[in-house]
Design a protein around this motif. Sequence first.
Motif, PDB file in Angstrom:
ATOM      1  N   ASN A 109       6.652 -17.172  41.018  1.00  0.00           N
ATOM      2  CA  ASN A 109       5.364 -17.192  41.726  1.00  0.00           C
ATOM      3  C   ASN A 109       5.552 -16.687  43.145  1.00  0.00           C
ATOM      4  O   ASN A 109       6.560 -16.985  43.798  1.00  0.00           O
ATOM      5  CB  ASN A 109       4.796 -18.617  41.784  1.00  0.00           C
ATOM      6  CG  ASN A 109       4.469 -19.147  40.411  1.00  0.00           C
ATOM      7  OD1 ASN A 109       3.815 -18.480  39.624  1.00  0.00           O
ATOM      8  ND2 ASN A 109       4.932 -20.348  40.118  1.00  0.00           N
ATOM      9  N   TRP A 110       4.564 -15.959  43.631  1.00  0.00           N
ATOM     10  CA  TRP A 110       4.581 -15.414  44.981  1.00  0.00           C
ATOM     11  C   TRP A 110       3.789 -16.320  45.913  1.00  0.00           C
ATOM     12  O   TRP A 110       2.733 -16.836  45.535  1.00  0.00           O
ATOM     13  CB  TRP A 110       3.954 -14.021  45.003  1.00  0.00           C
ATOM     14  CG  TRP A 110       4.728 -13.022  44.224  1.00  0.00           C
ATOM     15  CD1 TRP A 110       4.468 -12.576  42.959  1.00  0.00           C
ATOM     16  CD2 TRP A 110       5.911 -12.345  44.640  1.00  0.00           C
ATOM     17  NE1 TRP A 110       5.418 -11.657  42.575  1.00  0.00           N
ATOM     18  CE2 TRP A 110       6.317 -11.491  43.593  1.00  0.00           C
ATOM     19  CE3 TRP A 110       6.679 -12.367  45.810  1.00  0.00           C
ATOM     20  CZ2 TRP A 110       7.437 -10.677  43.671  1.00  0.00           C
ATOM     21  CZ3 TRP A 110       7.795 -11.552  45.886  1.00  0.00           C
ATOM     22  CH2 TRP A 110       8.164 -10.721  44.823  1.00  0.00           C
ATOM     23  N   TYR A 111       4.288 -16.480  47.140  1.00  0.00           N
ATOM     24  CA  TYR A 111       3.638 -17.320  48.138  1.00  0.00           C
ATOM     25  C   TYR A 111       3.481 -16.575  49.449  1.00  0.00           C
ATOM     26  O   TYR A 111       4.426 -15.939  49.920  1.00  0.00           O
ATOM     27  CB  TYR A 111       4.467 -18.590  48.411  1.00  0.00           C
ATOM     28  CG  TYR A 111       4.412 -19.578  47.289  1.00  0.00           C
ATOM     29  CD1 TYR A 111       3.528 -20.649  47.320  1.00  0.00           C
ATOM     30  CD2 TYR A 111       5.238 -19.442  46.179  1.00  0.00           C
ATOM     31  CE1 TYR A 111       3.472 -21.562  46.281  1.00  0.00           C
ATOM     32  CE2 TYR A 111       5.186 -20.342  45.132  1.00  0.00           C
ATOM     33  CZ  TYR A 111       4.302 -21.401  45.196  1.00  0.00           C
ATOM     34  OH  TYR A 111       4.246 -22.291  44.159  1.00  0.00           O
ATOM     35  N   MET A 112       2.289 -16.678  50.042  1.00  0.00           N
ATOM     36  CA  MET A 112       2.045 -16.183  51.397  1.00  0.00           C
ATOM     37  C   MET A 112       2.354 -17.329  52.350  1.00  0.00           C
ATOM     38  O   MET A 112       1.942 -18.466  52.109  1.00  0.00           O
ATOM     39  CB  MET A 112       0.589 -15.743  51.581  1.00  0.00           C
ATOM     40  CG  MET A 112       0.241 -14.458  50.864  1.00  0.00           C
ATOM     41  SD  MET A 112       1.160 -13.018  51.415  1.00  0.00           S
ATOM     42  CE  MET A 112       0.695 -12.922  53.119  1.00  0.00           C
ATOM     43  N   ARG A 113       3.063 -16.999  53.428  1.00  0.00           N
ATOM     44  CA  ARG A 113       3.501 -18.012  54.397  1.00  0.00           C
ATOM     45  C   ARG A 113       2.982 -17.645  55.787  1.00  0.00           C
ATOM     46  O   ARG A 113       3.567 -16.820  56.454  1.00  0.00           O
ATOM     47  CB  ARG A 113       5.022 -18.094  54.386  1.00  0.00           C
ATOM     48  CG  ARG A 113       5.569 -18.374  52.991  1.00  0.00           C
ATOM     49  CD  ARG A 113       7.086 -18.496  52.988  1.00  0.00           C
ATOM     50  NE  ARG A 113       7.449 -19.748  53.624  1.00  0.00           N
ATOM     51  CZ  ARG A 113       8.204 -19.834  54.710  1.00  0.00           C
ATOM     52  NH1 ARG A 113       8.690 -18.762  55.288  1.00  0.00           N
ATOM     53  NH2 ARG A 113       8.484 -21.007  55.232  1.00  0.00           N
ATOM     54  N   ASP A 114       1.902 -18.272  56.198  1.00  0.00           N
ATOM     55  CA  ASP A 114       1.339 -17.980  57.512  1.00  0.00           C
ATOM     56  C   ASP A 114       2.209 -18.603  58.611  1.00  0.00           C
ATOM     57  O   ASP A 114       3.216 -19.266  58.322  1.00  0.00           O
ATOM     58  CB  ASP A 114      -0.118 -18.441  57.602  1.00  0.00           C
ATOM     59  CG  ASP A 114      -0.295 -19.936  57.390  1.00  0.00           C
ATOM     60  OD1 ASP A 114       0.697 -20.707  57.452  1.00  0.00           O
ATOM     61  OD2 ASP A 114      -1.440 -20.356  57.154  1.00  0.00           O
ATOM     62  N   ASP A 115       1.824 -18.405  59.868  1.00  0.00           N
ATOM     63  CA  ASP A 115       2.605 -18.924  60.998  1.00  0.00           C
ATOM     64  C   ASP A 115       2.817 -20.435  60.902  1.00  0.00           C
ATOM     65  O   ASP A 115       3.907 -20.934  61.162  1.00  0.00           O
ATOM     66  CB  ASP A 115       1.917 -18.599  62.329  1.00  0.00           C
ATOM     67  CG  ASP A 115       2.082 -17.151  62.738  1.00  0.00           C
ATOM     68  OD1 ASP A 115       3.109 -16.545  62.390  1.00  0.00           O
ATOM     69  OD2 ASP A 115       1.181 -16.621  63.417  1.00  0.00           O
ATOM     70  N   ARG A 116       1.757 -21.165  60.551  1.00  0.00           N
ATOM     71  CA  ARG A 116       1.842 -22.627  60.461  1.00  0.00           C
ATOM     72  C   ARG A 116       2.862 -23.035  59.401  1.00  0.00           C
ATOM     73  O   ARG A 116       3.687 -23.919  59.624  1.00  0.00           O
ATOM     74  CB  ARG A 116       0.466 -23.214  60.139  1.00  0.00           C
ATOM     75  CG  ARG A 116       0.414 -24.736  60.189  1.00  0.00           C
ATOM     76  CD  ARG A 116      -1.004 -25.254  59.956  1.00  0.00           C
ATOM     77  NE  ARG A 116      -1.529 -24.931  58.650  1.00  0.00           N
ATOM     78  CZ  ARG A 116      -1.247 -25.593  57.526  1.00  0.00           C
ATOM     79  NH1 ARG A 116      -0.414 -26.597  57.553  1.00  0.00           N
ATOM     80  NH2 ARG A 116      -1.788 -25.237  56.386  1.00  0.00           N
ATOM     81  N   THR A 117       2.826 -22.383  58.248  1.00  0.00           N
ATOM     82  CA  THR A 117       3.770 -22.695  57.171  1.00  0.00           C
ATOM     83  C   THR A 117       5.192 -22.381  57.603  1.00  0.00           C
ATOM     84  O   THR A 117       6.107 -23.175  57.384  1.00  0.00           O
ATOM     85  CB  THR A 117       3.416 -21.900  55.900  1.00  0.00           C
ATOM     86  OG1 THR A 117       2.085 -22.221  55.503  1.00  0.00           O
ATOM     87  CG2 THR A 117       4.372 -22.224  54.771  1.00  0.00           C
ATOM     88  N   GLN A 118       5.390 -21.228  58.235  1.00  0.00           N
ATOM     89  CA  GLN A 118       6.725 -20.861  58.681  1.00  0.00           C
ATOM     90  C   GLN A 118       7.265 -21.851  59.706  1.00  0.00           C
ATOM     91  O   GLN A 118       8.459 -22.165  59.706  1.00  0.00           O
ATOM     92  CB  GLN A 118       6.737 -19.446  59.248  1.00  0.00           C
ATOM     93  CG  GLN A 118       6.507 -18.389  58.171  1.00  0.00           C
ATOM     94  CD  GLN A 118       6.499 -16.998  58.739  1.00  0.00           C
ATOM     95  OE1 GLN A 118       7.408 -16.629  59.455  1.00  0.00           O
ATOM     96  NE2 GLN A 118       5.460 -16.233  58.423  1.00  0.00           N
ATOM     97  N   ALA A 119       6.386 -22.380  60.568  1.00  0.00           N
ATOM     98  CA  ALA A 119       6.806 -23.357  61.576  1.00  0.00           C
ATOM     99  C   ALA A 119       7.237 -24.676  60.940  1.00  0.00           C
ATOM    100  O   ALA A 119       7.992 -25.447  61.548  1.00  0.00           O
ATOM    101  CB  ALA A 119       5.668 -23.597  62.574  1.00  0.00           C
ATOM    102  N   MET A 120       6.794 -24.931  59.709  1.00  0.00           N
ATOM    103  CA  MET A 120       7.148 -26.166  59.007  1.00  0.00           C
ATOM    104  C   MET A 120       8.552 -26.125  58.417  1.00  0.00           C
ATOM    105  O   MET A 120       9.067 -27.152  57.983  1.00  0.00           O
ATOM    106  CB  MET A 120       6.118 -26.451  57.913  1.00  0.00           C
ATOM    107  CG  MET A 120       4.754 -26.780  58.457  1.00  0.00           C
ATOM    108  SD  MET A 120       3.430 -26.809  57.205  1.00  0.00           S
ATOM    109  CE  MET A 120       4.061 -27.982  56.029  1.00  0.00           C
TER     110      MET A 120
END
Length: 188
Positions: free
Chosen positions: A29-40
């Motif tokens: 499965n593919w996931y998009m990782r926005d800034d907030r997700t990356q900061a987590m």
Amino acid sequence: MDDIVKQALAKWPNVPHCYGWLGLDARGNWYMRDDRTQAMGPFRSAKGSMLRHDKLIEFIHRNYEHDDEGQWFFQNGPQRVYVELEASPLVWRVAEDANASGGFAVTAHTGVATTVSDCLLDEEGRLYLVSPLGLGLVHTQDVGIAAEAVERGLWTPANVQAGELPARFGHVLSPAERHAAVAAASHP
């Protein structure tokens, strides 16, 4: 690679690469990782939003490749979007197929069929297959089918430590971490 992607690369050859924004999990499965997700945190602990748009996923599959350093990416027009990998660069779907060699068909999560040259079992019991396309993890739904190939003696799993696989097969699990480390080393 799609022709439209090749044309965009020729027209805009110096677009900066993108790191950390796209991930591939152990089930393909593919996931998009926005800034907030990356900061987590890293992809393994903060996946992001799973992509569900079939046409976008098909586009990613057709333009999914790796560079000479073993970093897998999706060529999105002129921009190379490096992929964070949960386990391996490919996820295999295995199916019984009377017409296939040995009675089993193996296909990457991208839809490309392949043949198996080696079989590996890690310390957590995860089954990996090696093919001309590269290393991939067997999808959890297909482990039972793959076990049939093992029981028939078609594949003989060799024990391996999952942490050794990137170095052994030349892939990078986190191009974002690698990019950050290289950038930090060049600007002390």
